[in-house]
Motif scaffolding. Structure first.
Motif, PDB file in Angstrom:
ATOM      1  N   TRP A 165       0.823  -1.206   0.000  1.00 45.71           N
ATOM      2  CA  TRP A 165       0.000   0.000   0.000  1.00 45.71           C
ATOM      3  C   TRP A 165       0.863   1.264   0.000  1.00 45.71           C
ATOM      4  O   TRP A 165       0.520   2.256  -0.654  1.00 45.71           O
ATOM      5  CB  TRP A 165      -0.940   0.006   1.205  1.00 45.71           C
ATOM      6  CG  TRP A 165      -2.211  -0.755   0.977  1.00 45.71           C
ATOM      7  CD1 TRP A 165      -2.582  -1.939   1.537  1.00 45.71           C
ATOM      8  CD2 TRP A 165      -3.282  -0.378   0.108  1.00 45.71           C
ATOM      9  NE1 TRP A 165      -3.814  -2.332   1.079  1.00 45.71           N
ATOM     10  CE2 TRP A 165      -4.275  -1.388   0.203  1.00 45.71           C
ATOM     11  CE3 TRP A 165      -3.510   0.705  -0.736  1.00 45.71           C
ATOM     12  CZ2 TRP A 165      -5.471  -1.337  -0.517  1.00 45.71           C
ATOM     13  CZ3 TRP A 165      -4.707   0.756  -1.455  1.00 45.71           C
ATOM     14  CH2 TRP A 165      -5.660  -0.251  -1.346  1.00 45.71           C
ATOM     15  N   ILE A 192      -0.234   4.996   6.270  1.00 48.68           N
ATOM     16  CA  ILE A 192      -0.656   3.679   5.777  1.00 48.68           C
ATOM     17  C   ILE A 192      -0.765   2.697   6.941  1.00 48.68           C
ATOM     18  O   ILE A 192      -1.732   1.924   7.034  1.00 48.68           O
ATOM     19  CB  ILE A 192       0.332   3.155   4.717  1.00 48.68           C
ATOM     20  CG1 ILE A 192       0.368   4.096   3.510  1.00 48.68           C
ATOM     21  CG2 ILE A 192      -0.043   1.741   4.282  1.00 48.68           C
ATOM     22  CD1 ILE A 192      -0.945   4.212   2.773  1.00 48.68           C
ATOM     23  N   VAL A 242      -4.079   3.479   8.862  1.00 45.46           N
ATOM     24  CA  VAL A 242      -5.348   3.180   8.206  1.00 45.46           C
ATOM     25  C   VAL A 242      -5.539   1.676   8.017  1.00 45.46           C
ATOM     26  O   VAL A 242      -6.665   1.164   8.077  1.00 45.46           O
ATOM     27  CB  VAL A 242      -5.457   3.934   6.862  1.00 45.46           C
ATOM     28  CG1 VAL A 242      -4.574   3.300   5.790  1.00 45.46           C
ATOM     29  CG2 VAL A 242      -6.907   3.980   6.390  1.00 45.46           C
ATOM     30  N   LEU A 243      -4.458   0.934   7.830  1.00 45.13           N
ATOM     31  CA  LEU A 243      -4.591  -0.509   7.639  1.00 45.13           C
ATOM     32  C   LEU A 243      -5.040  -1.218   8.911  1.00 45.13           C
ATOM     33  O   LEU A 243      -5.647  -2.292   8.842  1.00 45.13           O
ATOM     34  CB  LEU A 243      -3.270  -1.110   7.157  1.00 45.13           C
ATOM     35  CG  LEU A 243      -2.957  -0.994   5.666  1.00 45.13           C
ATOM     36  CD1 LEU A 243      -1.669  -1.724   5.330  1.00 45.13           C
ATOM     37  CD2 LEU A 243      -4.093  -1.542   4.825  1.00 45.13           C
ATOM     38  N   PRO A 301     -10.554  -1.830   0.957  1.00 43.70           N
ATOM     39  CA  PRO A 301      -9.535  -1.193   0.110  1.00 43.70           C
ATOM     40  C   PRO A 301     -10.025   0.059  -0.612  1.00 43.70           C
ATOM     41  O   PRO A 301      -9.233   0.967  -0.866  1.00 43.70           O
ATOM     42  CB  PRO A 301      -9.152  -2.302  -0.879  1.00 43.70           C
ATOM     43  CG  PRO A 301     -10.270  -3.285  -0.826  1.00 43.70           C
ATOM     44  CD  PRO A 301     -10.806  -3.228   0.565  1.00 43.70           C
ATOM     45  N   ILE A 344      -9.474   2.794   1.767  1.00 47.83           N
ATOM     46  CA  ILE A 344      -8.037   3.063   1.888  1.00 47.83           C
ATOM     47  C   ILE A 344      -7.568   3.913   0.711  1.00 47.83           C
ATOM     48  O   ILE A 344      -6.818   4.884   0.882  1.00 47.83           O
ATOM     49  CB  ILE A 344      -7.242   1.746   1.950  1.00 47.83           C
ATOM     50  CG1 ILE A 344      -7.613   0.957   3.208  1.00 47.83           C
ATOM     51  CG2 ILE A 344      -5.739   2.027   1.931  1.00 47.83           C
ATOM     52  CD1 ILE A 344      -6.990  -0.423   3.271  1.00 47.83           C
TER      53      ILE A 344
END
Length: 267
Positions: free
Chosen positions: A216, A232, A235-236, A243, A246
Motif C-alpha cells: 500500500w 498507511i 489506516v490498515l 480497500p 483506503i
C-alpha cells in the motif's frame, strides 16, 4: 501510474499471455466485493492497449443482466467493424413487439365495461442470437491481429450469455492463438469442469485482500513520492477489509501534501 495496490502476479501473468510467453489464454479473476476486481480489469485493459495497440481490447461488464446481443455490440464498438466482417452482415435483432387484441363492439360509454384482452407477443427467431454468436466467433478466429476480451461481473450474466461464454467463447481459444480472454467476478467458471474444452488453457486466480503495508505504501508513493508511511500503517489497522476506503484516504492525503512534491495526479 496504476490505480491499484499490488496485484503484481496478475499483471505479470497477463503480460506473459499477451506476449506469447505463457500457454494460458484465459485468465479468471474471482473474489468477493472489495477486492478491486473492476479496477484491476480496467488496468489490464490499459496494459493490453500499451502492448498490442489501439482497438485490440474489448471490455464489457455483465452487470444488470446484459443481453447477449448487447455483449456482441460492445465487442463491435471497442474492436471496430473491420474485425467483425461476418457479424456486421447478420440481420439486426428484431425488437420485441406486443399486439393487444380486444373486442370492443359491445362497449358502452363509462367505466363499467368488462372486455377480454388477449396480448400477442412477437419475438425474433429463437436461433437468431445463436447465428450472430457464431459469426462473432468466426470473425475472432479469422482476425489476423491479437485481440483481448475482458468481461466483468460474470455472476450477473443472463443464462443465455453465461452459456455462450462458457460453451462457445472460452472453448474458441483452443484454435485461436491470437485471442486472450479475461473473465472477472464474484463467481467465475471453474476450469476443472471444462478440461476437455478450455480448462487446460486457463489460469484461475482467487483475489485476496492486499494487507501489506509495503504494497500500500508503494502504491501511495506512486501518487506522491513523499507519502508518509505512518499514515498507511494507521489506516490498515482498522480498514484492511475496505480497500476502496483506503484508496480514498490516500487520495485525500495526497491533496493535502505540498504540491511541489506531488507526483502524477490521481484520475
Amino acid at each position: 501510474m496504476r490505480r491499484i495496490a499490488d496485484r503484481k502476479d496478475e499483471f505479470t501473468l497477463f503480460e506473459r499471455m499477451l506476449r506469447g510467453a505463457a500457454p494460458n489464454r484465459v485468465l479468471l479473476l474471482e473474489g468477493p466485493s472489495e477486492r478491486g476486481k473492476s479496477i484491476l480489469l480496467a488496468e489490464l485493459a490499459l496494459l493490453a492497449e500499451e502492448i498490442l495497440g489501439q482497438r485490440c481490447c474489448a471490455r464489457t461488464d455483465l452487470k444488470g443482466g446484459l443481453a447477449l446481443d448487447e455483449l456482441f455490440s460492445g465487442f463491435l464498438a471497442d474492436l471496430g467493424p473491420e474485425v467483425f466482417a461476418n457479424y456486421t452482415k447478420q440481420p439486426a435483432p428484431a425488437p420485441l413487439q406486443v399486439n393487444v387484441e380486444a373486442n370492443l363492439s359491445g362497449a358502452e360509454f363509462g367505466d363499467g365495461n368488462k372486455v377480454a384482452v388477449q396480448p400477442i407477443i412477437h419475438t425474433g427467431a429463437p436461433d437468431s442470437a445463436h447465428h450472430r454468436g457464431k459469426a462473432i466467433l468466426q470473425d475472432l478466429r479469422t482476425c489476423t491481429k491479437p485481440l483481448v476480451l475482458i468481461i466483468d461481473t460474470f455472476e450477473a450474466a443472463t443464462d443465455e450469455a453465461s452459456r455462450w461464454i462458457v460453451q462457445q467463447l472460452l472453448p474458441s481459444v483452443r484454435h485461436n492463438v491470437r485471442l486472450s480472454i479475461v473473465l472477472g467476478g464474484q463467481r467465475v467458471p471453474d476450469p476443472r469442469d471444462s478440461q476437455l474444452t478450455w480448462g487446460g488453457f486457463a489460469d484461475r486466480r482467487i483475489l485476496k485482500l492486499v494487507t501489506s503495508v509495503d504494497d500500500w505504501h508503494e502504491f501511495a508513493c506512486s501518487c506522491h513520492p513523499a507519502f508518509p508511511r505512518q499514515h498507511i500503517e494507521s489506516v490498515l489497522r482498522g480498514l484492511v477489509h475496505r480497500p476502496s476506503i483506503i484508496q480514498e484516504f490516500i487520495e485525500n492525503i495526497v491533496r493535502q501534501l505540498p504540491p511541489r512534491n506531488a507526483g502524477e495526479a490521481l484520475s
